[in-house]
Write an enzyme that holds these catalytic residues in place. Structure first.
Site, PDB file in Angstrom:
ATOM      1  N   ASP A  14       1.536 -35.536  30.296  1.00 12.69           N
ATOM      2  CA  ASP A  14       0.787 -36.695  29.820  1.00 12.69           C
ATOM      3  C   ASP A  14       1.030 -37.864  30.757  1.00 12.69           C
ATOM      4  OD1 ASP A  14       3.046 -38.586  28.556  1.00 12.69           O
ATOM      5  OD2 ASP A  14       3.534 -36.493  28.123  1.00 12.69           O
ATOM      6  N   ASP A  46       2.286 -40.813  29.665  1.00 10.54           N
ATOM      7  CA  ASP A  46       3.085 -41.742  28.884  1.00 10.54           C
ATOM      8  C   ASP A  46       2.123 -42.700  28.170  1.00 10.54           C
ATOM      9  OD1 ASP A  46       5.865 -42.238  28.170  1.00 10.54           O
ATOM     10  OD2 ASP A  46       5.612 -44.198  29.106  1.00 10.54           O
TER      11      ASP A  46
END
Length: 291
Positions: free
Chosen positions: A210, A212
């Site tokens: 991802d 973040d």
């Protein structure tokens, strides 16, 4: 020359190694308590291997409850010479996309609730972690990932946070824009420090899940999306790991970077002042320098 034994510490989503011959799960007792789980041992392409699921099978340990000292001691006790850490991480860089891998070379340690050293009162030691990962082992990880067709990046700083919560937006922006970190995770420390104290060559591969919370087009971290990416990353991680024995080979020369001699000048406590009970706990990780 010594014999190579590869130890793999698998993070979220990576719970086994495929294709091991003579595979068996082995419980290893350590002076630091139980490891995260039993350790899967066997051989692959003629090279002994050991696999330890960092969070335990079924993911029973949080990042703060992982028994890091027991894990490293157990691998050392089994005869592991080279440790590859594989972990899920968030990215602070646009070009480090979910599904990519990054071979780490630096850390910033923001953890605070973990035991970070094998040494202490009764036997004090200070090791250098200026360069916490082994370039030789990192080379092998990079090549193995490339050969597996994985988009892999070389060199980056891992921000180790305590967790288990993900970052606030303010923290994410701080780590990315002010501190210049490349990825964020919850388990890279103190694992890397302990591997250095145990004189183990150590390489770390971040599997990006991802962005973040900093990325304006991706919003806050979504655990559902992370788990979906983890599944694909785990397959890539196993493919990378399967290629390591052929690259590292069965025979091993002393580490050209001195990882296996990290304690040569680290012990500070005078021999006559060392606590025998403490020395007994250090039999595996520091036995080479303690006689």
């Amino acid at each position: 020359m010594t014999k190579t034994m590869i130890g793999v510490i698998g993070g979220s989503g990576l719970y086994e190694i495929d294709g091991l011959q003579g595979a068996e799960w082995r419980a290893v007792e350590t002076p630091w308590g139980a490891a995260s789980d039993a350790i899967l041992t066997g051989t692959l392409d003629g090279v002994p291997m050991a696999f330890l699921p960092r969070h335990g099978r079924g993911h029973v340990h949080s990042p703060s409850s992982v028994p890091y000292r027991a894990n490293i001691d157990a691998l050392k006790r089994l005869g592991v010479t080279d440790v590859i850490s594989v972990s899920a991480c968030g990215s602070f860089r646009e070009d480090l996309a979910p599904g990519d891998f990054l071979v780490i070379d630096q850390y910033i340690d923001r953890t605070f609730a973990r035991e970070k050293s094998f040494f202490g009162p009764g036997c004090v030691a200070h090791v250098s972690v200026a360069h916490p990962t082994c370039p030789r082992l990192s080379d092998a990880c990079e090549t193995a990932a490339q050969d597996a067709g994985i988009t892999v990046h070389r060199g980056g700083t891992y921000l180790a946070m305590e967790g288990p919560q993900f970052s606030t937006l303010a923290e994410s922006n701080l780590y990315r824009t002010v501190w210049g970190c490349d990825v964020i995770g919850m388990t890279g420390m103190p694992e890397a420090k302990l591997a250095r104290e145990a004189e183990l060559c150590y390489a770390s591969v971040a599997m990006i899940t991802d962005y973040d919370s900093w990325h304006p087009d991706h919003g806050a971290v979504d655990i559902t999306a992370i788990i979906a990416t983890l599944t694909g990353n785990a397959d890539k991680g196993r493919d990378m790991v399967r290629r390591l024995p052929a690259l590292l080979g069965p025979d091993r020369a002393p580490c050209p970077h001195g990882c296996d001699r990290a304690l040569d000048f680290a012990l500070i406590t005078a021999p006559e002042k060392r606590d025998p009970a403490v020395l007994a706990r250090l039999d595996a990780v520091a036995g080479r320098v303690l006689g």
